[in-house]
Design a protein around this motif. Structure first.
Motif, PDB file in Angstrom:
ATOM      1  N   HIS B 144     -17.559   5.242  50.306  1.00 12.11           N
ATOM      2  CA  HIS B 144     -18.995   5.510  50.297  1.00 12.11           C
ATOM      3  C   HIS B 144     -19.574   5.235  51.697  1.00 12.11           C
ATOM      4  CE1 HIS B 144     -23.230   5.275  49.298  1.00 12.11           C
ATOM      5  NE2 HIS B 144     -22.947   5.820  48.136  1.00 12.11           N
ATOM      6  N   PRO B 145     -20.497   6.112  52.134  1.00 10.04           N
ATOM      7  CA  PRO B 145     -21.062   5.956  53.481  1.00 10.04           C
ATOM      8  C   PRO B 145     -21.659   4.575  53.748  1.00 10.04           C
ATOM      9  CG  PRO B 145     -21.608   8.104  52.617  1.00 10.04           C
ATOM     10  CD  PRO B 145     -20.907   7.374  51.500  1.00 10.04           C
ATOM     11  N   MET B 146     -21.968   3.824  52.742  1.00  9.59           N
ATOM     12  CA  MET B 146     -22.514   2.485  53.027  1.00  9.59           C
ATOM     13  C   MET B 146     -21.440   1.544  53.581  1.00  9.59           C
ATOM     14  SD  MET B 146     -23.401   0.809  49.311  1.00  9.59           S
ATOM     15  CE  MET B 146     -22.168   0.733  48.025  1.00  9.59           C
ATOM     16  N   CYS B 148     -19.371   2.651  56.046  1.00 10.37           N
ATOM     17  CA  CYS B 148     -18.905   3.317  57.271  1.00 10.37           C
ATOM     18  C   CYS B 148     -18.746   2.348  58.438  1.00 10.37           C
ATOM     19  CB  CYS B 148     -19.878   4.438  57.640  1.00 10.37           C
ATOM     20  SG  CYS B 148     -19.356   5.419  59.042  1.00 10.37           S
ATOM     21  N   ALA B 149     -19.684   1.434  58.608  1.00  7.57           N
ATOM     22  CA  ALA B 149     -19.628   0.537  59.775  1.00  7.57           C
ATOM     23  C   ALA B 149     -18.494  -0.465  59.667  1.00  7.57           C
ATOM     24  CB  ALA B 149     -20.969  -0.194  59.939  1.00  7.57           C
ATOM     25  N   ASP B 150     -18.242  -0.977  58.466  1.00  2.50           N
ATOM     26  CA  ASP B 150     -17.346  -2.130  58.365  1.00  2.50           C
ATOM     27  C   ASP B 150     -16.019  -1.867  57.674  1.00  2.50           C
ATOM     28  OD1 ASP B 150     -18.802  -1.753  56.043  1.00  2.50           O
ATOM     29  OD2 ASP B 150     -19.020  -3.877  55.586  1.00  2.50           O
ATOM     30  N   SER B 155     -15.874   9.059  55.355  1.00  4.39           N
ATOM     31  CA  SER B 155     -16.936   8.833  54.375  1.00  4.39           C
ATOM     32  C   SER B 155     -17.082   9.920  53.323  1.00  4.39           C
ATOM     33  CB  SER B 155     -18.288   8.698  55.095  1.00  4.39           C
ATOM     34  OG  SER B 155     -18.235   7.704  56.095  1.00  4.39           O
ATOM     35  N   THR B 156     -16.459  11.061  53.522  1.00  6.08           N
ATOM     36  CA  THR B 156     -16.595  12.133  52.520  1.00  6.08           C
ATOM     37  C   THR B 156     -15.218  12.744  52.239  1.00  6.08           C
ATOM     38  OG1 THR B 156     -16.940  13.909  54.138  1.00  6.08           O
ATOM     39  CG2 THR B 156     -18.914  12.750  53.351  1.00  6.08           C
ATOM     40  N   GLN B 159     -14.299  15.325  54.844  1.00  9.57           N
ATOM     41  CA  GLN B 159     -13.773  14.728  56.075  1.00  9.57           C
ATOM     42  C   GLN B 159     -12.333  14.255  55.873  1.00  9.57           C
ATOM     43  OE1 GLN B 159     -15.815  11.135  57.014  1.00  9.57           O
ATOM     44  NE2 GLN B 159     -15.049  11.008  59.126  1.00  9.57           N
ATOM     45  N   TRP B 182     -19.308  10.456  44.230  1.00 10.74           N
ATOM     46  CA  TRP B 182     -20.084  11.099  43.162  1.00 10.74           C
ATOM     47  C   TRP B 182     -21.352  11.768  43.661  1.00 10.74           C
ATOM     48  CZ3 TRP B 182     -25.066   9.902  41.386  1.00 10.74           C
ATOM     49  CH2 TRP B 182     -25.663   8.807  41.989  1.00 10.74           C
ATOM     50  N   TRP B 183     -21.967  11.221  44.694  1.00 14.94           N
ATOM     51  CA  TRP B 183     -23.276  11.659  45.191  1.00 14.94           C
ATOM     52  C   TRP B 183     -23.177  12.910  46.057  1.00 14.94           C
ATOM     53  CZ3 TRP B 183     -23.203  12.355  50.300  1.00 14.94           C
ATOM     54  CH2 TRP B 183     -22.094  11.791  50.966  1.00 14.94           C
ATOM     55  N   ASP B 184     -22.003  13.286  46.480  1.00 15.02           N
ATOM     56  CA  ASP B 184     -21.819  14.272  47.561  1.00 15.02           C
ATOM     57  C   ASP B 184     -22.233  15.676  47.120  1.00 15.02           C
ATOM     58  OD1 ASP B 184     -20.943  15.896  49.624  1.00 15.02           O
ATOM     59  OD2 ASP B 184     -18.975  14.948  49.785  1.00 15.02           O
ATOM     60  N   TRP B 206     -21.155   3.924  39.175  1.00 16.91           N
ATOM     61  CA  TRP B 206     -22.210   3.499  40.106  1.00 16.91           C
ATOM     62  C   TRP B 206     -23.317   2.856  39.270  1.00 16.91           C
ATOM     63  CZ3 TRP B 206     -22.824   3.398  45.361  1.00 16.91           C
ATOM     64  CH2 TRP B 206     -24.121   3.165  45.852  1.00 16.91           C
TER      65      TRP B 206
END
Lengths: 276, 276
Positions: B144-146, B148-150, B155-156, B159, B182-184, B206
């Motif tokens: 999940h993109p949340m 991405c930083a850590d 993220s998808t 990709q 799920w959100w994509d 979720w």
């Protein structure tokens, strides 16, 4: 102040301030524009708010926010549409051409994303001509996918553009908000595609850890993981020349005196965004 | 048990259990497969773990996990590659053809997503042939993109497929994890595109609100906002016939006795996933 010509304060960043206080704060800090919130405008009164910002010589970079258009229930849907029509008229009266739209999440108990998205599209078809009549552009804000269930079923810039492109560019545009889109592997190509559609560029940083309320995890520009130079260059290359609106949801920022917050906002703008 | 033929327990779901306990739990609950974690395997010992699952007649649906390949520092990078080579060999010894890969986040202090992604690609080029030699497929898990930083700069699903398609399908595949994808808005088309590349299908729901540690917000299938019927149908239509692995990170679930968790896992599988 040199370098702040395109800076705007989204007033949620100084949430403790009333609208008159935020207007005064911007003037004193040399910030030439402000993004207003409807609840703050209502508190002060629409006509008085419009006069205050006009008399202070501030531009209104956007009004936050319309949207929440996913209800399946006909009565709820009518209420939402009526509220958005009012928001369009408020935007016009406040002197901004940009109404930020957060489209809404899944209705209670629903798992049907496709239908929610389709209702958003239908609502834009009703609202867009009305917005155009008032000289206001509906600015679709894709929200970070972590808000898909409860706040916005539009989650990426590409998806926002798919929706916006169904309408004239003067009626419907998109918001590029650093916090919501920074992670997207398609970001570069979607920003390029957004030429002529970018109605607002909002900034704040992605900081970790996420707080208990994930909505409130946004940091000052420069405090987190986002590369603002690259992002700002891309937005500029797509032809955007409007304000850069600093919008921070963060309890700690909200508990800081507004004057101090604005000093930080200005300093970070000069260090990370200005001049691109 | 009828309907559980394709159910697998990812052992993080019963985090309080050792590997021998999880194996026994699966057998008693009629769950025919298990997804193992390297730390749990190490605790029990590799050879003993392999024998335990084999003697119990369980299939190993995956090994979690390799990855964390974004380091720019050459020494850290070599360490990470060596660790992934070991993970590939462990997967082979445990009798699974699937090594789940969480690719890693931004290195400390870096804001350069593009370079981090490029290093992931280079690492896969080194690891993929080795995996192929051992009959193991590297299964790229978009997070999940949340995260991405850590945790994961992939993220998808789109990709992940862009990356996977640079290698033979028997060497590199993708994970479809309901929670992460799920959100994509592109999910339907990307799952269809993933035909022949889906190495693992993981499920959990979720649920809101997100907890203080966003990693731990996942719910039992059916407790949240994800439409598992539609998702499972899409994965099946893309030709996936493997196990459906239940992977739940959640303190409350972890504090529940394992037997009770497995009863819920089975019941939810039958109600929301089985038969598709």
């Amino acid at each position: 102040m040199t370098g702040t010509e395109r800076l705007s304060l989204n007033q949620i960043t100084t949430r403790g301030w009333s609208l008159p206080e935020a207007v005064r704060g911007c003037v004193e800090a040399g910030i030439p524009a402000i993004g207003l919130w409807r609840d703050k405008v209502a508190e002060t009164g629409l006509a008085r708010s419009a006069k205050l910002v006009r008399d202070a010589g501030l531009a209104v970079s956007s009004l936050c926010r319309g949207g929440f258009l996913t209800a399946a229930d006909p009565a709820l849907r009518r209420t939402a549409l009526a509220d958005n029509l009012r928001a369009i008229e408020e935007a016009a009266e406040l002197g901004t051409d940009t109404l930020v739209m957060v489209v809404g999440g899944l209705p209670d108990g629903s798992r049907d994303l496709a239908s929610a998205r389709s209702r958003v599209r239908d609502a834009f078809a009703e609202l867009a001509p009305h917005a155009g009549d008032f000289g206001v552009r509906l600015a679709i804000e894709p929200l970070h996918p972590m808000f898909c269930a409860d706040r916005a079923v539009v989650s990426t810039l590409g998806q926002a553009l798919d929706l916006a492109e169904q309408f004239p560019a003067r009626q419907v545009g998109v918001v590029v908000d650093s916090y919501h889109v920074w992670w997207d592997p398609q970001l570069a190509e979607q920003i390029a595609r957004a030429e002529g559609r970018i109605a607002s560029y909002q900034v704040c940083d992605w900081t970790l850890p996420l707080p208990a309320d994930a909505l409130l995890g946004r940091g000052h520009v420069g405090d987190g993981h986002i590369d603002f130079r690259t992002l700002t260059d891309r937005v500029a290359a797509a032809g955007y020349r409007g304000y850069v609106e600093v919008e921070i949801f963060n309890e700690e920022v909200w508990n800081t005196p507004g004057e101090e917050t604005l000093r930080t906002v200005v300093a970070r703008h000069l260090a990370h965004v200005a001049g691109r």
